[in-house]
Design a protein around this motif. Structure first.
Motif, PDB file in Angstrom:
ATOM      1  N   MET A  53       0.822  -1.207   0.000  1.00  0.00           N
ATOM      2  CA  MET A  53       0.000   0.000   0.000  1.00  0.00           C
ATOM      3  C   MET A  53       0.867   1.275   0.000  1.00  0.00           C
ATOM      4  SD  MET A  53      -3.142   0.456   2.589  1.00  0.00           S
ATOM      5  CE  MET A  53      -2.393   1.692   3.624  1.00  0.00           C
ATOM      6  N   PHE A  54       2.042   1.146   0.561  1.00  0.00           N
ATOM      7  CA  PHE A  54       2.955   2.299   0.603  1.00  0.00           C
ATOM      8  C   PHE A  54       3.165   2.899  -0.783  1.00  0.00           C
ATOM      9  CE2 PHE A  54       5.724   1.494   4.598  1.00  0.00           C
ATOM     10  CZ  PHE A  54       4.581   1.584   5.369  1.00  0.00           C
ATOM     11  N   ILE A  55       3.234   2.006  -1.783  1.00  0.00           N
ATOM     12  CA  ILE A  55       3.532   2.452  -3.147  1.00  0.00           C
ATOM     13  C   ILE A  55       2.532   3.504  -3.592  1.00  0.00           C
ATOM     14  CG2 ILE A  55       3.684   1.697  -5.549  1.00  0.00           C
ATOM     15  CD1 ILE A  55       4.469  -1.050  -4.483  1.00  0.00           C
ATOM     16  N   ILE A  56       1.288   3.323  -3.136  1.00  0.00           N
ATOM     17  CA  ILE A  56       0.254   4.266  -3.577  1.00  0.00           C
ATOM     18  C   ILE A  56       0.087   5.445  -2.632  1.00  0.00           C
ATOM     19  CG2 ILE A  56      -2.215   4.504  -4.066  1.00  0.00           C
ATOM     20  CD1 ILE A  56      -2.045   1.528  -4.988  1.00  0.00           C
ATOM     21  N   VAL A  57       0.161   5.215  -1.319  1.00  0.00           N
ATOM     22  CA  VAL A  57      -0.179   6.313  -0.411  1.00  0.00           C
ATOM     23  C   VAL A  57       0.994   7.229  -0.070  1.00  0.00           C
ATOM     24  CG1 VAL A  57      -2.187   5.216   0.595  1.00  0.00           C
ATOM     25  CG2 VAL A  57       0.053   4.847   1.640  1.00  0.00           C
ATOM     26  N   LEU A  58       2.198   6.703   0.036  1.00  0.00           N
ATOM     27  CA  LEU A  58       3.298   7.587   0.465  1.00  0.00           C
ATOM     28  C   LEU A  58       3.616   8.696  -0.537  1.00  0.00           C
ATOM     29  CD1 LEU A  58       5.712   5.318   2.499  1.00  0.00           C
ATOM     30  CD2 LEU A  58       3.913   6.854   3.273  1.00  0.00           C
ATOM     31  N   PRO A  59       3.519   8.436  -1.854  1.00  0.00           N
ATOM     32  CA  PRO A  59       3.752   9.564  -2.781  1.00  0.00           C
ATOM     33  C   PRO A  59       2.801  10.732  -2.543  1.00  0.00           C
ATOM     34  CG  PRO A  59       3.899   7.518  -3.972  1.00  0.00           C
ATOM     35  CD  PRO A  59       3.419   7.164  -2.597  1.00  0.00           C
ATOM     36  N   LEU A  60       1.618  10.463  -1.973  1.00  0.00           N
ATOM     37  CA  LEU A  60       0.701  11.560  -1.668  1.00  0.00           C
ATOM     38  C   LEU A  60       1.347  12.556  -0.706  1.00  0.00           C
ATOM     39  CD1 LEU A  60      -2.723   9.774  -1.006  1.00  0.00           C
ATOM     40  CD2 LEU A  60      -2.047  11.102  -3.004  1.00  0.00           C
ATOM     41  N   LEU A  61       2.150  12.015   0.200  1.00  0.00           N
ATOM     42  CA  LEU A  61       2.772  12.879   1.199  1.00  0.00           C
ATOM     43  C   LEU A  61       3.968  13.629   0.645  1.00  0.00           C
ATOM     44  CD1 LEU A  61       2.964  10.841   4.522  1.00  0.00           C
ATOM     45  CD2 LEU A  61       1.495  12.769   3.971  1.00  0.00           C
ATOM     46  N   THR A  62       4.691  12.993  -0.249  1.00  0.00           N
ATOM     47  CA  THR A  62       5.973  13.583  -0.647  1.00  0.00           C
ATOM     48  C   THR A  62       5.890  14.370  -1.949  1.00  0.00           C
ATOM     49  OG1 THR A  62       6.562  11.567  -1.827  1.00  0.00           O
ATOM     50  CG2 THR A  62       7.290  11.743   0.451  1.00  0.00           C
ATOM     51  N   MET A  63       4.795  14.192  -2.716  1.00  0.00           N
ATOM     52  CA  MET A  63       4.808  14.737  -4.080  1.00  0.00           C
ATOM     53  C   MET A  63       4.997  16.251  -4.125  1.00  0.00           C
ATOM     54  SD  MET A  63       0.887  14.209  -5.186  1.00  0.00           S
ATOM     55  CE  MET A  63      -0.478  15.057  -4.442  1.00  0.00           C
ATOM     56  N   LYS A  64       4.501  16.964  -3.087  1.00  0.00           N
ATOM     57  CA  LYS A  64       4.565  18.419  -3.198  1.00  0.00           C
ATOM     58  C   LYS A  64       5.781  19.022  -2.485  1.00  0.00           C
ATOM     59  CE  LYS A  64       1.983  19.686   0.906  1.00  0.00           C
ATOM     60  NZ  LYS A  64       2.992  20.531   1.541  1.00  0.00           N
ATOM     61  N   LEU A  65       6.511  18.210  -1.718  1.00  0.00           N
ATOM     62  CA  LEU A  65       7.513  18.769  -0.806  1.00  0.00           C
ATOM     63  C   LEU A  65       8.410  19.815  -1.458  1.00  0.00           C
ATOM     64  CD1 LEU A  65       8.552  15.732   1.369  1.00  0.00           C
ATOM     65  CD2 LEU A  65       7.361  17.790   2.087  1.00  0.00           C
ATOM     66  N   PHE A  66       9.118  19.413  -2.509  1.00  0.00           N
ATOM     67  CA  PHE A  66       9.996  20.389  -3.156  1.00  0.00           C
ATOM     68  C   PHE A  66       9.418  20.909  -4.461  1.00  0.00           C
ATOM     69  CE2 PHE A  66      13.099  18.323  -0.391  1.00  0.00           C
ATOM     70  CZ  PHE A  66      13.711  19.436   0.143  1.00  0.00           C
ATOM     71  N   SER A  67       8.594  20.047  -5.131  1.00  0.00           N
ATOM     72  CA  SER A  67       8.089  20.480  -6.438  1.00  0.00           C
ATOM     73  C   SER A  67       7.217  21.722  -6.308  1.00  0.00           C
ATOM     74  CB  SER A  67       7.337  19.348  -7.121  1.00  0.00           C
ATOM     75  OG  SER A  67       6.600  18.606  -6.199  1.00  0.00           O
ATOM     76  N   ASP A  68       6.437  21.783  -5.222  1.00  0.00           N
ATOM     77  CA  ASP A  68       5.571  22.941  -5.043  1.00  0.00           C
ATOM     78  C   ASP A  68       6.387  24.202  -4.757  1.00  0.00           C
ATOM     79  OD1 ASP A  68       2.889  23.554  -5.263  1.00  0.00           O
ATOM     80  OD2 ASP A  68       2.686  23.807  -3.100  1.00  0.00           O
ATOM     81  N   GLU A  69       7.437  24.054  -3.990  1.00  0.00           N
ATOM     82  CA  GLU A  69       8.309  25.209  -3.689  1.00  0.00           C
ATOM     83  C   GLU A  69       8.894  25.761  -4.981  1.00  0.00           C
ATOM     84  OE1 GLU A  69       9.310  26.448  -0.653  1.00  0.00           O
ATOM     85  OE2 GLU A  69       8.681  24.884   0.749  1.00  0.00           O
ATOM     86  N   LYS A  70       9.278  24.810  -5.845  1.00  0.00           N
ATOM     87  CA  LYS A  70       9.905  25.241  -7.090  1.00  0.00           C
ATOM     88  C   LYS A  70       8.895  25.959  -7.962  1.00  0.00           C
ATOM     89  CE  LYS A  70      12.743  22.218  -8.890  1.00  0.00           C
ATOM     90  NZ  LYS A  70      13.166  21.087  -9.732  1.00  0.00           N
ATOM     91  N   LYS A  71       7.688  25.390  -8.032  1.00  0.00           N
ATOM     92  CA  LYS A  71       6.660  25.961  -8.880  1.00  0.00           C
ATOM     93  C   LYS A  71       6.235  27.341  -8.381  1.00  0.00           C
ATOM     94  CE  LYS A  71       2.383  24.543 -11.034  1.00  0.00           C
ATOM     95  NZ  LYS A  71       1.265  23.621 -10.894  1.00  0.00           N
ATOM     96  N   MET A  72       6.104  27.498  -7.093  1.00  0.00           N
ATOM     97  CA  MET A  72       5.649  28.775  -6.535  1.00  0.00           C
ATOM     98  C   MET A  72       6.818  29.743  -6.308  1.00  0.00           C
ATOM     99  SD  MET A  72       2.556  28.012  -6.548  1.00  0.00           S
ATOM    100  CE  MET A  72       1.907  29.536  -5.884  1.00  0.00           C
ATOM    101  N   ARG A  73       7.998  29.361  -6.722  1.00  0.00           N
ATOM    102  CA  ARG A  73       9.200  30.200  -6.576  1.00  0.00           C
ATOM    103  C   ARG A  73       9.528  30.515  -5.122  1.00  0.00           C
ATOM    104  NH1 ARG A  73      10.463  32.587 -11.584  1.00  0.00           N
ATOM    105  NH2 ARG A  73       9.292  31.462 -13.145  1.00  0.00           N
TER     106      ARG A  73
END
Lengths: 235, 329
Positions: A56-76
């Protein structure tokens, strides 16, 4: 570093993503648990529960990590973090710990299920404790993978899918073992597989090698994340 | 306060910043001017530790940004081109986060209140940043740079996307900040530097092409004196008469305004006052001069001439070229 940790932790619960994660994790683990252990004639055991939880980790853990740095980069906003008096390692570890806190807290809540086992019988406490510890450590390794992938892209979807792909590799490759004749390849797969090392815990064996492996894997991916940022500065 | 020595940033074989050196003294407001893509942001990114330089040094208050990044970054407040705000936070939460992030030790509530009053965001203190207008977000970005009262404040295009009233407010704010801080601001808007800065550094294609005090820059780049002369008389004969005056290097017709008078642009060699000679020459032919106006090089002219230098070697050539083009058109 504490500031980043607190902000990150808080951001999980001002957006729906934190609630979605907790809900999916608790519902899925609860169903899984009752199916594996409580239902009459299911023929399964806590071992199956823990192993399936790992898938189950394969599906649920990316939910937690997907925005960590990518969102910072996108929002500058990453410029803010990178020009503030915080070390790169501090920044990466703070974000990792924020995601890890949400995961570990949710998992510990789901552990309340075990009380039911004590109500109705005498479960093997060694298996429960050992497996829970292994779940917590394997989760750390999976989250570190997610942290690393999220530092590579500014697209949350790519971040999540990329993390899933790598987790599939780490968790599921051992399934292929039955189809491979070559002993060398098989032993390599066994060595990298998160799952293969987990099996011992589900039989009540405390595998020190596996613990070291999970910790090393977490450290390697956090270190790689720092390197990604370091390299980007120099390019 | 800020010392940059032979800073180079290379991407592959392309130089974004090519060997620039300058210093900024304490309490100075320095304008960093250049066309888009000149290397302004790259230089600022290297100064703030966001990017590493390929070679060269950048020092803040004697601390090398690469050797001791954490201490150096403590001295800097930086507003990048896009204000680095977290949309889901309120202004209050955001500034408190910045306060913690920078490890501030000043009195929290007093310090943050002071900043909010300075940049005038007290009225939106409890609103979510996502719901604020661009101007307010920009001001929140400025507030963020001021947290911790850093000695050096670096603004990357602080007035982009603001309305004229906000631009004036922000300029005044920067001037006020200049009293207690060292400020570097980058812009491609010329009146902005003229209005705000003590010194102007013009950068083009990764190189510094001018580094002068604001009041000196037009003197240095004036090169030749330029006059706008209004004369009554037949245009072509007047023009050739003007060209025959000693000291005149260039003359052209600017256009006729009235039925009987025409304006001419007259350039002369530096240090020669041609006005008397011009008067005598034209008076002898009884073509009265009804107006003489000095045209001193504007910042725009300086900027364009400095920035265009490599393509067109002299200003004269450039102007002639333009004249020809107009004729053809």
């Amino acid at each position: 570093m504490l500031a980043i940790y607190k902000r990150e932790l808080r951001s999980y619960f001002v957006s729906p993503i934190g609630y979605i994660f907790v809900a999916i994790f608790l519902i899925a683990s609860g169903l899984l648990f009752s199916y594996c252990t409580l239902q009459a004639g299911s023929g399964s055991s806590v071992s199956t529960y823990f192993s399936t939880l790992m898938y189950m980790f394969i599906i649920v853990l990316p939910l937690l990590t997907m925005k960590l740095f990518s969102d910072e980069k996108k929002m500058r906003t990453e410029q803010l973090l990178l020009t503030s008096p915080v070390s790169l390692m501090g920044m990466v570890v703070a974000k990792f710990l924020a995601a890890y806190t949400v995961f570990a807290a949710t998992f510990l809540i789901s552990c309340l299920d075990f009380l039911l086992l004590y109500q109705f019988g005498t479960p093997n406490s060694a298996i429960l404790l050992g497996s829970s510890l292994a779940i917590l450590l394997a989760g750390a390794a999976c989250i570190a993978v997610g942290v690393f992938i999220s530092a590579l892209t500014e697209n949350q979807l790519i971040s999540a899918l990329g993390t899933m792909a790598i987790l599939v590799f780490f968790v599921l490759t051992s399934i292929l073992n039955g189809y491979i004749d070559n002993a060398v390849i098989r032993s390599v797969i066994n060595w990298v597989s998160i799952m293969e090392r987990f099996v011992n815990f589900t039989s009540g064996i405390f595998d020190f090698n596996a613990i070291v492996y999970y910790l090393s894997l977490s450290f390697v991916f956090l270190f790689l994340t720092v390197r990604v940022y370091d390299k980007r500065r120099w390019n | 306060m800020i010392k940059i020595e032979h800073l180079v940033k290379r991407y592959g074989d392309k130089y974004a910043v090519n060997d620039i050196s300058f210093t900024v003294e304490e309490g100075e407001i320095v304008g960093f001017l250049g066309p888009n893509g000149a290397g302004k942001t790259t230089t600022m990114s290297m100064l703030t530790g966001f990017l590493s330089s390929t070679s060269g040094r950048a020092e803040i208050n004697g601390i090398d940004i690469l050797e001791d990044p954490i201490s150096a970054k403590k001295q800097i407040g930086y507003l990048p081109e896009n204000p680095p705000v977290y949309m889901e936070m309120t202004v209050r939460e955001y500034l408190n986060f910045i306060y913690d992030l920078k490890g501030c030790t000043l009195n929290r509530s007093m310090h943050l209140k002071e900043i909010c009053d300075t940049v005038r965001i007290s009225d939106v203190y409890d609103r979510v940043i996502r719901n604020l207008s661009k101007g307010y977000r920009q001001r929140v970005g400025i507030a963020q740079a001021l947290v911790g009262n850093p000695m050096v404040i670096i603004f990357d295009e602080p007035t982009v996307g603001l309305d004229p009233k906000q631009i004036i407010e922000i300029r005044n704010l920067i001037k006020t900040l200049g009293k207690n801080h060292t400020v570097i601001l980058s812009t491609h808007i010329l009146p902005e530097v003229q209005a705000v800065c003590d010194r102007i550094i013009i950068i083009n294609k990764g190189k510094i092409v001018a580094n002068e005090k604001t009041e000196d820059i037009s003197k240095v780049f004036e090169g030749s004196r330029r006059l706008n002369v209004k004369v009554c008389g037949p245009t072509s004969s007047v023009l050739s008469a003007i060209r025959s005056v000693q000291g005149v290097t260039y003359a052209e017709v600017l256009g006729s305004h009235d039925a009987d008078s025409t304006s001419y642009l007259v350039e002369s060699t530096p240090g020669v006052d041609i006005r008397k000679m011009l008067f005598n020459t034209l008076a002898a032919k009884s073509w009265p001069i009804i107006g003489i106006e000095s045209m001193g090089a504007s910042l725009e002219d300086i900027f364009i001439s400095v920035v265009d230098e490599p393509e067109q070697t002299t200003r004269k050539k450039r102007r002639r070229g333009r004249g020809d083009a107009e004729k053809e058109a």
